[in-house]
Structures are given as structure tokens and as C-alpha cells.
Design an enzyme around this catalytic site. Structure first.
Site, PDB file in Angstrom:
ATOM      1  N   TYR A   1     -10.096  15.068  -6.902  1.00  0.00           N
ATOM      2  CA  TYR A   1      -9.351  14.136  -7.766  1.00  0.00           C
ATOM      3  C   TYR A   1      -8.343  14.904  -8.629  1.00  0.00           C
ATOM      4  O   TYR A   1      -7.129  14.637  -8.592  1.00  0.00           O
ATOM      5  CB  TYR A   1     -10.321  13.331  -8.637  1.00  0.00           C
ATOM      6  CG  TYR A   1      -9.641  12.555  -9.738  1.00  0.00           C
ATOM      7  CD1 TYR A   1      -8.647  11.623  -9.455  1.00  0.00           C
ATOM      8  CD2 TYR A   1      -9.980  12.777 -11.083  1.00  0.00           C
ATOM      9  CE1 TYR A   1      -8.003  10.920 -10.482  1.00  0.00           C
ATOM     10  CE2 TYR A   1      -9.352  12.082 -12.102  1.00  0.00           C
ATOM     11  CZ  TYR A   1      -8.364  11.160 -11.795  1.00  0.00           C
ATOM     12  OH  TYR A   1      -7.736  10.479 -12.806  1.00  0.00           O
TER      13      TYR A   1
ATOM     14  N   LYS B   1      -4.112  15.107  -8.321  1.00  0.00           N
ATOM     15  CA  LYS B   1      -3.203  14.737  -9.409  1.00  0.00           C
ATOM     16  C   LYS B   1      -2.280  15.914  -9.756  1.00  0.00           C
ATOM     17  O   LYS B   1      -1.108  15.724 -10.079  1.00  0.00           O
ATOM     18  CB  LYS B   1      -4.003  14.328 -10.647  1.00  0.00           C
ATOM     19  CG  LYS B   1      -4.659  12.964 -10.509  1.00  0.00           C
ATOM     20  CD  LYS B   1      -3.601  11.889 -10.654  1.00  0.00           C
ATOM     21  CE  LYS B   1      -4.189  10.511 -10.570  1.00  0.00           C
ATOM     22  NZ  LYS B   1      -3.248   9.467 -10.957  1.00  0.00           N
TER      23      LYS B   1
ATOM     24  N   GLY C   1     -20.551  20.778 -13.382  1.00  0.00           N
ATOM     25  CA  GLY C   1     -19.093  20.704 -13.573  1.00  0.00           C
ATOM     26  C   GLY C   1     -18.652  19.976 -14.821  1.00  0.00           C
ATOM     27  O   GLY C   1     -17.453  19.895 -15.090  1.00  0.00           O
ATOM     28  N   ASP C   2     -19.590  19.396 -15.598  1.00  0.00           N
ATOM     29  CA  ASP C   2     -19.210  18.696 -16.834  1.00  0.00           C
ATOM     30  C   ASP C   2     -19.056  19.706 -17.975  1.00  0.00           C
ATOM     31  O   ASP C   2     -20.055  20.266 -18.433  1.00  0.00           O
ATOM     32  CB  ASP C   2     -20.306  17.696 -17.242  1.00  0.00           C
ATOM     33  CG  ASP C   2     -19.999  16.285 -16.801  1.00  0.00           C
ATOM     34  OD1 ASP C   2     -18.914  16.063 -16.234  1.00  0.00           O
ATOM     35  OD2 ASP C   2     -20.861  15.410 -17.022  1.00  0.00           O
TER      36      ASP C   2
ATOM     37  N   ASP D   1       0.845  -1.186   0.000  1.00  0.00           N
ATOM     38  CA  ASP D   1       0.000   0.000   0.000  1.00  0.00           C
ATOM     39  C   ASP D   1       0.884   1.241   0.000  1.00  0.00           C
ATOM     40  O   ASP D   1       1.735   1.394   0.881  1.00  0.00           O
ATOM     41  CB  ASP D   1      -0.891  -0.027   1.254  1.00  0.00           C
ATOM     42  CG  ASP D   1      -2.034   0.960   1.140  1.00  0.00           C
ATOM     43  OD1 ASP D   1      -1.792   2.111   0.713  1.00  0.00           O
ATOM     44  OD2 ASP D   1      -3.171   0.577   1.452  1.00  0.00           O
TER      45      ASP D   1
HETATM   46  N1  LIG Z   1      -9.295   5.311 -16.857  1.00  0.00           N
HETATM   47  C1  LIG Z   1      -9.178   6.535 -17.382  1.00  0.00           C
HETATM   48  O1  LIG Z   1      -9.863   6.872 -18.361  1.00  0.00           O
HETATM   49  C2  LIG Z   1      -8.178   7.523 -16.787  1.00  0.00           C
HETATM   50  C3  LIG Z   1      -8.179   8.852 -17.270  1.00  0.00           C
HETATM   51  C4  LIG Z   1      -7.247   9.752 -16.737  1.00  0.00           C
HETATM   52  C5  LIG Z   1      -6.322   9.346 -15.793  1.00  0.00           C
HETATM   53  N2  LIG Z   1      -6.355   8.051 -15.329  1.00  0.00           N
HETATM   54  C6  LIG Z   1      -5.365   7.666 -14.305  1.00  0.00           C
HETATM   55  O2  LIG Z   1      -4.780   6.441 -14.701  1.00  0.00           O
HETATM   56  C7  LIG Z   1      -4.444   5.646 -13.566  1.00  0.00           C
HETATM   57  C8  LIG Z   1      -5.005   4.248 -13.730  1.00  0.00           C
HETATM   58  O3  LIG Z   1      -6.408   4.332 -13.953  1.00  0.00           O
HETATM   59  P1  LIG Z   1      -7.276   2.995 -14.025  1.00  0.00           P
HETATM   60  O4  LIG Z   1      -8.521   3.341 -14.766  1.00  0.00           O
HETATM   61  O5  LIG Z   1      -6.418   1.885 -14.464  1.00  0.00           O
HETATM   62  O6  LIG Z   1      -7.635   2.819 -12.470  1.00  0.00           O
HETATM   63  P2  LIG Z   1      -7.900   1.450 -11.661  1.00  0.00           P
HETATM   64  O7  LIG Z   1      -8.733   1.844 -10.478  1.00  0.00           O
HETATM   65  O8  LIG Z   1      -8.383   0.399 -12.570  1.00  0.00           O
HETATM   66  O9  LIG Z   1      -6.437   1.054 -11.165  1.00  0.00           O
HETATM   67  C9  LIG Z   1      -5.810   1.678 -10.063  1.00  0.00           C
HETATM   68  C10 LIG Z   1      -5.052   0.608  -9.312  1.00  0.00           C
HETATM   69  O10 LIG Z   1      -4.353   1.222  -8.204  1.00  0.00           O
HETATM   70  C11 LIG Z   1      -4.488   0.388  -7.069  1.00  0.00           C
HETATM   71  N3  LIG Z   1      -4.347   1.207  -5.857  1.00  0.00           N
HETATM   72  C12 LIG Z   1      -5.203   2.177  -5.419  1.00  0.00           C
HETATM   73  N4  LIG Z   1      -4.758   2.685  -4.250  1.00  0.00           N
HETATM   74  C13 LIG Z   1      -3.595   2.047  -3.962  1.00  0.00           C
HETATM   75  C14 LIG Z   1      -2.661   2.133  -2.882  1.00  0.00           C
HETATM   76  N5  LIG Z   1      -2.847   2.995  -1.866  1.00  0.00           N
HETATM   77  N6  LIG Z   1      -1.577   1.334  -2.891  1.00  0.00           N
HETATM   78  C15 LIG Z   1      -1.379   0.441  -3.912  1.00  0.00           C
HETATM   79  N7  LIG Z   1      -2.238   0.298  -4.946  1.00  0.00           N
HETATM   80  C16 LIG Z   1      -3.331   1.098  -4.970  1.00  0.00           C
HETATM   81  C17 LIG Z   1      -5.868  -0.225  -7.199  1.00  0.00           C
HETATM   82  O11 LIG Z   1      -6.022  -1.418  -6.436  1.00  0.00           O
HETATM   83  C18 LIG Z   1      -5.954  -0.477  -8.704  1.00  0.00           C
HETATM   84  O12 LIG Z   1      -5.471  -1.757  -9.046  1.00  0.00           O
HETATM   85  C19 LIG Z   1      -4.981   6.389 -12.352  1.00  0.00           C
HETATM   86  O13 LIG Z   1      -3.891   7.060 -11.759  1.00  0.00           O
HETATM   87  C20 LIG Z   1      -5.962   7.377 -12.938  1.00  0.00           C
HETATM   88  O14 LIG Z   1      -6.026   8.554 -12.168  1.00  0.00           O
HETATM   89  C21 LIG Z   1      -7.265   7.138 -15.794  1.00  0.00           C
END
Ligand SMILES: NC(=O)c1ccc[n+]([C@@H]2O[C@H](COP(=O)([O-])OP(=O)(O)OC[C@H]3O[C@@H](n4cnc5c(N)ncnc54)[C@H](O)[C@@H]3O)[C@@H](O)[C@H]2O)c1
Length: 333
Positions: free
Chosen positions: A141, A145, A281-282, A51
Site C-alpha cells: 500500500y 502510493k 510493523g506497527d 474504472d
Molecule cells: N482514510 C484514511 O485515514 C486515509 C489515510 C491516508 C490516506 N488515505 C487515502 O485517501 C484516499 C481516500 O481514502 P478513503 O478512506 O476515502 O477510501 P475509500 O475506500 O472510502 O474510497 C476510495 C474510493 O475509490 C474508489 N475506487 C477504488 N478503486 C477504483 C478504481 N479502480 N476506479 C475508480 N474508483 C475506484 C472506491 O470505490 C471508493 O469509493 C485513498 O487514496 C487513501 O489511500 C486515507
């Protein structure tokens, strides 16, 4: 190169991990399975259960391991949840990133590629959105970031870290047996496909009076394979002491109605839609300017068509109608 992939049990991390393995890298996944799936982790990768909120977990993972870099996907990424529970978001996305950066410095790990997001821009003044647009996140969020981006910049300057932040727009599609499975699912395409599968009755269209061609909101969708390819290029182009920030989108906008129409064609299902008011906000249009990433990395989208993204996501949805096995997720244990 030996690489640590945080969040490698999630949607994007698990697919980038596959691409890294396919191109000859050694991958160690670091995930607490809070939002991910053990089944999504590629078989060839080692999984470290840890974690990021515990500073000793990333430190132990990286200590003396000869890692050439970290790809940092682990985060909480639900806008609505971030508004209700901002503390969770700052703890995981900001403090977690700080713990990771300190562990990288302690372990002498030179490179980082970070998943940032277009949510850092909030309501843009101009579309397509360039990296020079003022960051004005509208929720915890996006703010968390952006704070992580600031942390990374300061660590690059102080510790000669080489980092690239990729600000993703909307990621879609699947890669073979790996795809998108969030709980709750807030993304449009998987929610449309749930209707096509018969798992939900209809899809909601939030807002039909936007100043766009058909009145519905326009978003930039990028195929997960194109997004993953940009990470490999970012690893190659990262330079010590530099923090590169790049938007990562297709550069094309698709309206909600267009996405539903294409999904109807691809699946052959009627996919009923219900019109609902705008969500606060959209913004009407969010589309990435991709000039900087083309120039900096030589990245070009190979799968820009919405049909391809939806067809690949549909193949994954049909093969996994209930997502990855729920019993593998810590969240449901
Ligand atoms: N999906 C999208 O369209 C999108 C768009 C913009 C940015 N992002 C960014 O991309 C990244 C991945 O997105 P995703 O859709 O794969 O998300 P996801 O939720 O599928 O994957 C995130 C992973 O991080 C792990 N995680 C969360 N907290 C944790 C912690 N404290 N310690 C260890 N592991 C932890 C979760 O278990 C999960 O497996 C994220 O950082 C997200 O902000 C995603």
C-alpha cells in the site's frame, strides 16, 4: 472551477466533494463503486461510473470537458490486503494513477491534488515526521502510493502539470450526513463506535508495551473538515511544473487508550476493550510535522480536538448504524 473527484463515493472524496460544492465549484465524481457508496456522492454532483484501471475510462471522463483540475482519492487502502495481494495495489494505485495522469495530459487538465499517505514513511527515525524523512514503506500500500508520488513528480516536470500530494495521517470525523463506512473497517474510531452501538462486543488494543506514556500506540488524528479544507488551499496554491509534497496531520498524537477514553465520554457507553499483542510493523508513534503545510498553504487545523472528531463520527454512526445502504455498493451486488 469544474473539477473531477476520483473516489468521490468513498469516505474522504465524498466529503471533499461536498466542501467543493459548498464553495461554488462544479463537481463530477468518477468512481467504480468497488469500495464506495452511491448514496455518499453529493446530490449536486454528476457521477461517472468508471474504472481507473481502464485507460479509456478516465480519458473519456476528461475529454473536452473543460476541467480545471482533478482531486484523486480513488485507491485501494487496506494495508493487510496489500501485503496479500500486492498486484491489486500496484494495478489500481500505480497503473490507475498513470492512466489518470495520461488522460489529464490528453485533456489539457492543469491541476492535481493527490491523496498520499504517511504509510510512505514506514518506521520513522524521528517523530514528528517531516517531509524530508526518508520514505521507507513497509507494505505494498505505502509503496504503491510512493510510486504514484514519483509518477506525479515526473509528469509535473515533463508536462507542466501543477500538483500537490497531501500525505494524510489518520482521518476521522464526519461532515453532516456524510461519514466513514469501510468494509472491512480497519480504522480505530469507527471500530470503537461499533462497540458503542452494540454492533461488536469489544475493541482490541494491539500492543500495551510500547515506549509511550500509557504503553499503547500513538497516532495523529485529523478532522475530515480540516483535511478537506487543505484540499481547497492546495488547489489554489498549485503551480505549473511544480509538485508540492505536504504532510497533512493535526501535529498532535493520541494514544489508543486516550481515544477509547474520549469515546466513552462522548458516547456515554462503557466500550469494553481487550488487550492483544502488537501487530507486526506497527510503529509506536506516528505524528505529522505540520510546519511545511502551514508555511506553504497557510493551513491551520480548526477542529484539533479528539472530542469533536469522535462526536461528529458518533452522530454519523447513530444516524447510519449499518453504514450507507449496502445494496448501493457494487461490492455487495
Ligand atoms: N482514510 C484514511 O485515514 C486515509 C489515510 C491516508 C490516506 N488515505 C487515502 O485517501 C484516499 C481516500 O481514502 P478513503 O478512506 O476515502 O477510501 P475509500 O475506500 O472510502 O474510497 C476510495 C474510493 O475509490 C474508489 N475506487 C477504488 N478503486 C477504483 C478504481 N479502480 N476506479 C475508480 N474508483 C475506484 C472506491 O470505490 C471508493 O469509493 C485513498 O487514496 C487513501 O489511500 C486515507
Amino acid at each position: 472551477m469544474k473539477l473531477l473527484v476520483t473516489g468521490g463515493a468513498g469516505y474522504i472524496g465524498s466529503i471533499v466533494a461536498r466542501l467543493l460544492i459548498e464553495t461554488g465549484h462544479e463537481v463530477v465524481v468518477f468512481d467504480n463503486l468497488e469500495r464506495g457508496h452511491r448514496e455518499a456522492v453529493p446530490r449536486q454532483a454528476q457521477l461517472i461510473l468508471g474504472d481507473l484501471r481502464n485507460p479509456e475510462d478516465p480519458r473519456r471522463a476528461l475529454d473536452g470537458g473543460g476541467f480545471g483540475g482533478v482531486l484523486h482519492f480513488a485507491a485501494l487502502a487496506l494495508v493487510g490486503e496489500s501485503v496479500e495481494h500486492p498486484g491489486r495495489y500496484y494495478r489500481t494505485n500505480v497503473a490507475g494513477t498513470l492512466n489518470l495522469l495520461e488522460a489529464m495530459v490528453a485533456g489539457g487538465v492543469p491541476r492535481l491534488v493527490f491523496s498520499s499517505t504517511c504509510a510512505v514513511y514506514g518506521q520513522p527515525d524521528e517523530v514528528p515526521i517531516a517531509e524530508t524523512a526518508p520514505p521507507r514503506p513497509q507494505n505494498a500500500y505505502g509503496a504503491s502510493k510512493l510510486a504514484a508520488d514519483h509518477l506525479i513528480g515526473d509528469f509535473c516536470a515533463a508536462h507542466q502539470l501543477a500538483a500537490v500530494s497531501l500525505r494524510y495521517f489518520n482521518v476521522a470525523g464526519a461532515h453532516g450526513e456524510a461519514g466513514e463506512d469501510h468494509e472491512p473497517e480497519t480504522h480505530l474510531i469507527p471500530n470503537i463506535l461499533k462497540v458503542a452501538l452494540g454492533a461488536s462486543a469489544s475493541v482490541q488494543i494491539f500492543g500495551t508495551d510500547y515506549p509511550t506514556d500509557d504503553g499503547t500506540a500513538v497516532r495523529d488524528y485529523i478532522h475530515i473538515d480540516d483535511l478537506a479544507a487543505a484540499h481547497l488551499l492546495a488547489l489554489e496554491h498549485a503551480r505549473a511544473g511544480e509538485h508540492l509534497i505536504l504532510n497533512l496531520g493535526n501535529g498532535n498524537g493520541f494514544s489508543v487508550r486516550e481515544v477509547i477514553e474520549v469515546a466513552r465520554r462522548v458516547t456515554g457507553e462503557p466500550i469494553p476493550a481487550r488487550e492483544a499483542p502488537r501487530r507486526p510493523g506497527d510503529p509506536p508513534r506516528l505524528v505529522a510535522a505540520s510546519d511545511r503545510i502551514r508555511a506553504a498553504l497557510g493551513w491551520v487545523a480548526q477542529k484539533p480536538e479528539l472530542e469533536t472528531m469522535i462526536a461528529d463520527a458518533w452522530a454519523f454512526a447513530q444516524a447510519h448504524p449499518h453504514g450507507y445502504s449496502r445494496s448501493d455498493s457494487a461490492a455487495s451486488a
